[in-house]
Design a protein around this motif. Structure first.
Motif, mmCIF file in Angstrom:
data_model
loop_
_atom_site.group_PDB
_atom_site.id
_atom_site.type_symbol
_atom_site.label_atom_id
_atom_site.label_comp_id
_atom_site.label_asym_id
_atom_site.label_seq_id
_atom_site.Cartn_x
_atom_site.Cartn_y
_atom_site.Cartn_z
ATOM 1 N N ARG A 264 47.664 -12.500 56.311
ATOM 2 C CA ARG A 264 47.761 -11.587 57.444
ATOM 3 C C ARG A 264 49.111 -10.872 57.545
ATOM 4 N N PHE A 267 48.225 -5.984 57.183
ATOM 5 C CA PHE A 267 46.830 -5.918 57.616
ATOM 6 C C PHE A 267 46.506 -4.511 58.104
ATOM 7 N N ARG A 268 45.412 -3.960 57.636
ATOM 8 C CA ARG A 268 44.981 -2.632 58.095
ATOM 9 C C ARG A 268 44.041 -2.809 59.283
ATOM 10 N N ASN A 269 44.429 -2.258 60.414
ATOM 11 C CA ASN A 269 43.612 -2.395 61.618
ATOM 12 C C ASN A 269 43.873 -1.233 62.559
ATOM 13 N N GLU A 270 43.272 -1.269 63.720
ATOM 14 C CA GLU A 270 43.422 -0.208 64.703
ATOM 15 C C GLU A 270 44.505 -0.568 65.717
ATOM 16 N N THR A 276 43.692 4.015 63.188
ATOM 17 C CA THR A 276 43.766 3.029 62.109
ATOM 18 C C THR A 276 45.044 3.198 61.289
#
Length: 458
Positions: A264, A267-270, A276
């Motif tokens: 983690r 990490f690619r997230n919003e 994003t």
């Protein structure tokens, strides 16, 4: 990736390193026999994509476009500081879609970017090697963020009408180290598929990875990453040795994704507003140090000169037998290769690698100049570095080239090549138009940005 480096595995685990070195000595004859029994893999040639001049984007232009996009002055000042410190110059390239205001981050724009980069690199490679597409039996494409269907590998098969029985692979989500990891995959495939070529394509998609929000940890990609890609042709045909530039000696890969901390760390997230981007959390430094230490333990056995290994063993024995406190001997890695080409994750990480592995400014020139000229092109950056030393006519027969890269997961990969000839650059080398202008004096301090300071030593 931007990360400081602390290679302390030799001091924290000396007994483990001693055991590894001892075992390597005992098993050396067996390893030689195995190496001779495997098919040798040759790098015939490679080509890097060079975008048109209309896509050049200075650091000032990056900030101005962010201003037009509505960023606050506070965030604009943050971006300016980052751009000043990471080592990217004013002549790197961005995707045409990013030149728009606001940026055009549609699927169509992303696909157009990938096709222009991939086709540009592959066309140049095929023109240089004169290889018939029907001879290519293996195809591997890596692109971390942009994943479509049909896949990018299918896009290439369709464009160049590759044969129907081709072994085709499309690798995504493996970060900046993927360009070397796919070389390792190609090596394994070439060991079981006789008399064939492997086409490897490494690229990234700036359009789909562009972040349009205001979370600072996710804004880093906009400051550092640039458009680029490379195509590499490998062969296992013995007759191709005479016409190939390099022979593959080692491909070593390490990952620590089984650890939640490593998994983690990137990490690619919003973000909170639904945009994003790639998040970098506080555990990145821990994950990076753990992974690189593990990697160097394995790699050191393969590439450290015997003299360095013996000096370490001698130091270990003396320290075990002596009651006095004696500092452990730290092997010098600067004798392992004539050309050291680490992934250009940013000026701070290059400085940290140089310090910890004992390389000179001359060793680091190709990496720092590639970062300045082309920016971080992700997994393809190591090929722009090799193109630099070729353009400078520095690669001589017998020279060893050390490629090393890091990526999310967390992963670290090394590929070692040996030059089979005195390599001369051709007109398709991306550096040829301005190679005489390099090296240049860098106008950044190379210090770690305030948002990413390494932990202080106790």
């Amino acid at each position: 990736m931007m990360l400081p480096l602390k290679l302390n595995f030799l001091t924290t685990h000396p007994h483990l390193t001693f055991i590894v070195l001892l075992l390597s000595t005992l098993t050396f004859p067996l390893s030689v026999f195995r190496a001779k029994s495997r098919r040798r893999v040759f790098l015939v040639d490679f080509a890097c994509y060079k975008p048109p001049e209309s896509q050049k984007c200075s650091r000032e232009s990056v900030v101005n476009r962010a201003r037009q996009h509505g960023y606050s002055e506070e965030n604009l000042n943050f971006m300016a500081k980052v751009l000043q410190r990471v080592g990217v110059g004013d002549s790197s390239y961005v995707a045409q879609s990013i030149m728009c205001v606001p940026p055009n981050v549609t699927m169509e724009a992303a696909r157009e970017e990938s096709e222009s980069v991939i086709f540009g690199a592959v066309d140049a490679l095929l023109a240089k090697t004169k290889v018939d597409c029907s001879e290519i039996g293996i195809l591997i494409v890596n692109c971390c963020v942009f994943s479509v269907f049909p896949s990018l590998s299918s896009v290439i098969v369709n464009r160049y009408k590759l044969r129907e029985d081709i072994s085709s692979y499309n690798i995504t989500g493996m970060g900046c180290s993927a360009g070397l990891r796919v070389i390792g995959l190609a090596k394994q495939l070439l060991e079981v598929h006789p008399n064939t070529f492997a086409l490897v394509v490494s690229t990234e998609n700036v359009t789909s990875s562009a972040y349009t929000g205001t979370e600072r940890s996710k804004m880093l990609a906009n400051c550092l990453f640039r458009i680029g890609g490379a195509a590499i042709l490998l062969s296992n045909k013995p007759s191709h040795r005479k016409c190939s530039k390099y022979e593959l000696l080692h491909a070593v890969h390490t990952q620590t994704a089984s650890s939640d901390v490593s998994y983690r760390s990137i990490f690619r997230n919003e973000d909170a507003e639904g945009y994003t981007g790639v998040s970098i959390n506080k555990d990145l430094l821990t994950a990076a140090i753990l992974t690189i230490e593990q990697h160097m333990k394995t790699l050191g056995v393969l590439i450290l000169p015997l003299s360095e290994q013996l000096l370490f063993v001698k130091s270990y024995i003396i320290r075990r037998l002596s009651q006095a406190k004696i500092r452990p001997y730290i092997p010098k890695f600067n004798g392992c290769a004539e050309h050291f080409l680490p992934h250009v994750g940013g000026k701070p990480v290059l400085d940290a690698l140089q310090k910890n592995l004992g390389f000179t400014d001359a060793h680091m020139e190709a990496s720092t100049m590639t970062l300045h000229r082309f920016g971080n092109t992700s997994s393809s950056s190591v090929w722009y570095e090799l193109a630099y030393v070729e353009a400078k006519d520095r690669v001589k027969k017998g020279d060893r080239i050390w490629h090393i890269a890091f990526g999310s997961g967390f992963k670290c990969s090394t590929v070692i090549w040996r030059a089979l000839m005195d390599v001369r650059a051709d007109e398709k080398n991306p550096w040829m138009s301005d190679i005489d202008d390099y090296p240049v004096e860098l106008d950044n301090d190379g210090s770690f940005p305030f948002y990413f300071q390494p932990a202080k030593q106790q």
